[in-house]
Design an enzyme around this catalytic site. Structure first.
Site, mmCIF file in Angstrom:
data_model
loop_
_atom_site.group_PDB
_atom_site.id
_atom_site.type_symbol
_atom_site.label_atom_id
_atom_site.label_comp_id
_atom_site.label_asym_id
_atom_site.label_seq_id
_atom_site.Cartn_x
_atom_site.Cartn_y
_atom_site.Cartn_z
ATOM 1 N N SER A 155 -9.784 -1.362 6.713
ATOM 2 C CA SER A 155 -9.151 -1.176 5.403
ATOM 3 C C SER A 155 -8.392 -2.369 4.844
ATOM 4 O O SER A 155 -7.995 -2.343 3.676
ATOM 5 C CB SER A 155 -8.221 0.027 5.435
ATOM 6 O OG SER A 155 -8.989 1.184 5.327
ATOM 7 N N LYS A 173 0.841 -1.199 0.000
ATOM 8 C CA LYS A 173 0.000 0.000 0.000
ATOM 9 C C LYS A 173 0.873 1.244 0.000
ATOM 10 O O LYS A 173 1.885 1.296 0.723
ATOM 11 C CB LYS A 173 -0.885 -0.038 1.250
ATOM 12 C CG LYS A 173 -1.862 1.098 1.377
ATOM 13 C CD LYS A 173 -2.681 0.949 2.650
ATOM 14 C CE LYS A 173 -3.838 1.936 2.684
ATOM 15 N NZ LYS A 173 -4.742 1.688 3.822
ATOM 16 N N SER A 188 -9.661 1.198 2.701
ATOM 17 C CA SER A 188 -8.839 2.066 1.883
ATOM 18 C C SER A 188 -7.717 1.325 1.146
ATOM 19 O O SER A 188 -7.184 1.831 0.173
ATOM 20 C CB SER A 188 -8.206 3.157 2.758
ATOM 21 O OG SER A 188 -7.362 2.573 3.740
HETATM 22 N N1 GLN Z 1 -13.251 3.258 5.946
HETATM 23 C C1 GLN Z 1 -12.723 3.576 7.217
HETATM 24 C C2 GLN Z 1 -12.397 5.047 7.281
HETATM 25 O O1 GLN Z 1 -12.580 5.715 6.329
HETATM 26 C C3 GLN Z 1 -11.525 2.728 7.525
HETATM 27 C C4 GLN Z 1 -10.264 3.216 6.963
HETATM 28 C C5 GLN Z 1 -9.056 2.435 7.398
HETATM 29 O O2 GLN Z 1 -9.148 1.358 7.978
HETATM 30 N N2 GLN Z 1 -7.909 2.997 7.111
HETATM 31 O O3 GLN Z 1 -11.968 5.525 8.290
#
Ligand code: GLN
Length: 476
Positions: free
Chosen positions: A177, A78, A153
């Site tokens: 994510s 990532k 994400s």
């Molecule tokens: N979708 C969640 C957020 O926007 C989780 C994001 C994550 O785990 N980095 O915070």
């Protein structure tokens, strides 16, 4: 079967037997990336020359018998996790030109074990999102249906594994994510317990929830990766000193007699679709044939996970995002004075969602509202933690859907902030409690979209979580 479609375990055997070289394997992945990345948009940066050079080195080592567990195995990372001297945008334009001079501990552990880096994957900017539409480098498309999201994400990581552009990938999970995109793309992904893996060198979002976790094609591969990734790190004071189990051995144990809890609240959560529920319930019923005892349990504070998450996370987030100011790192806009420079750098460098979180967090932490929001949220967080502690006195593990629905259409939720927040309704509770959660694929909808099941365990209970996941996958 093409070489890029192999699991880590299969590739290890093939490399060690001399059936193919790491250069062959790496070329097969790079070919797939060339063919598919223009449609899927999983990678922001492809390090093809470096990958081939590393693969050549790996082949020399294999010939000499100097073999580490990942020697010659290609992977992706990532873009919010640093690899030394390789551009890391984190999915946000404010770091468009950022080249870190240091490497994340987890990535250096994997590269020291011989893994070959193919490139950096697309993600929602600095981890903010559940669909990858908040990446400033365009959305990642779901390999199962290019009109749908890959999840977020860490969507690029999930899609790169699902589409066989690499053999495994590393992502970051704050609220879901790793698990949610793994579920939407039909691969396996683990959010480890808070403190199990080092976060040194990964871009912080909400420091009391952030974790770094692997994506792979099988639980067996995830177990192997965790052995290499996990452990105490002097550079991350939140890592724990508990010994890292030999997960790849642990998973082979029988699950007979295990007690698995089915928390009813998860099946009644807002937005839970019937087809998803049915596919997951069918898998849960099948657990009985493995000798598992199913127990109906209740986690009454589950419904407060999203409200707690969206106070605690923006609060920590607003402070973490503060370092991205156009001065210390990355892209600096032209400004007539210092204020103007900050304002323009951030206005141009962050997507809407990051700006929204900074504003919510700054508000929640302000002197007049701190008690009403942040402190209250932290208290409810404790209740959620206690909910889990209590339930794990009577069951070994918990099983739930990972996502309330399969991959949704690109654009479908983009303008509805709350609907997007609810995409993580099944994954945020484990994040808040700091416990591990694994997503494994357990079936497809009638229209062919993958559905994932989440297995949660007590803190540092990765062994059992992986053990159940592995036994399910090999019994399917
Ligand atoms: N979708 C969640 C957020 O926007 C989780 C994001 C994550 O785990 N980095 O915070």
């Amino acid at each position: 079967m093409n070489l890029n479609e192999l699991t880590i375990k299969q590739a290890r055997e093939g490399l060690d037997n001399g059936d193919f070289s790491s250069v062959d394997l790496t070329k097969a992945c790079l070919k797939r990336i060339t063919e598919r990345n223009k449609d899927i948009n999983a990678f922001i940066t492809v390090t093809d020359k470096l990958a081939l050079a590393e693969a050549k080195e790996a082949d020399k080592k294999i010939k000499k018998g100097e073999i580490s567990p990942l020697t010659g195995i290609p992977f992706s990372v990532k873009d919010a996790i640093n690899a030394e001297d390789i551009r890391a945008t984190g999915g946000g334009k404010i770091l468009d030109n950022y080249i870190p001079s240091f490497e994340s501990t987890v990535i250096s552990n994997l590269r020291d074990a011989g893994a070959v880096l193919l490139g950096k994957t697309n993600c929602d900017a600095f981890g903010h999102g559940a669909s990858n539409e908040n990446s400033m480098y365009g959305p990642v498309k779901n390999p199962h249906d290019l009109e749908r999201v890959a999840g977020g994400s860490s969507g690029g990581s999930a899609a790169s594994v699902a589409d066989h552009m690499c053999l495994f990938s590393i992502g970051e999970d704050t609220g879901g994510s790793v698990r949610q995109p793994a579920s939407l793309c039909g691969v396996t992904g683990l959010r480890p317990s808070y403190g199990r893996n080092s976060r040194y060198g990964s871009m912080p979002m909400a420091s009391s929830l952030d974790t770094v976790g692997p994506f792979a094609k099988t639980v067996e591969d995830v177990a192997l990766l965790m052995e290499i990734m996990a452990g105490q790190d002097d550079r991350d004071a939140t890592t724990v000193s508990d010994e890292v189990p030999i997960y790849s051995e642990e998973i082979k144990k029988s699950v007979k007699g295990m007690k698995v809890g089915v928390p009813k609240e998860y099946f009644e959560l807002e937005g839970m679709e019937d087809e998803t529920k049915e596919i997951v319930m069918k898998q849960i019923e099948n657990l009985k044939s493995l000798g598992i005892e199913l127990v109906d349990v209740s986690l009454p504070y589950t419904k407060y996970a999203i409200p707690v998450y969206y106070v605690v996370v923006p609060s920590e987030d607003s402070s973490n995002m503060g370092r991205l100011d156009g001065i210390r790192y990355g892209v600096q806009a032209e400004g007539k004075d210092l204020y103007d420079l900050y304002a323009k750098s951030r206005a141009q460098g962050f997507p809407e969602e990051v700006k929204r979180r900074i504003m919510i967090g700054t508000y929640a932490l302000s002197a007049g509202y701190y008690d009403a929001y942040y402190k209250k949220a932290q208290r409810v967080r404790t209740l959620i933690i206690q909910d889990f502690e209590k339930v794990f006195e009577s069951v070994d593990l918990l099983v739930t859907p990972t996502s309330p629905y399969p991959a949704f259409k690109i654009g479908e939720k983009k303008d509805d902030v709350l609907a997007m927040y609810l995409a993580d309704v099944c994954t945020t509770p484990a994040s808040i409690a700091g416990i591990p959660g694994l997503s494994i694929p357990v079936g497809n909808t009638k229209s062919g979209l993958p559905v994932g099941m989440q297995i949660m365990g007590p803190r540092l209970g990765e062994s059992k979580v992986l053990q159940l996941g592995h036994n399910i996958l090999i019994s399917r």
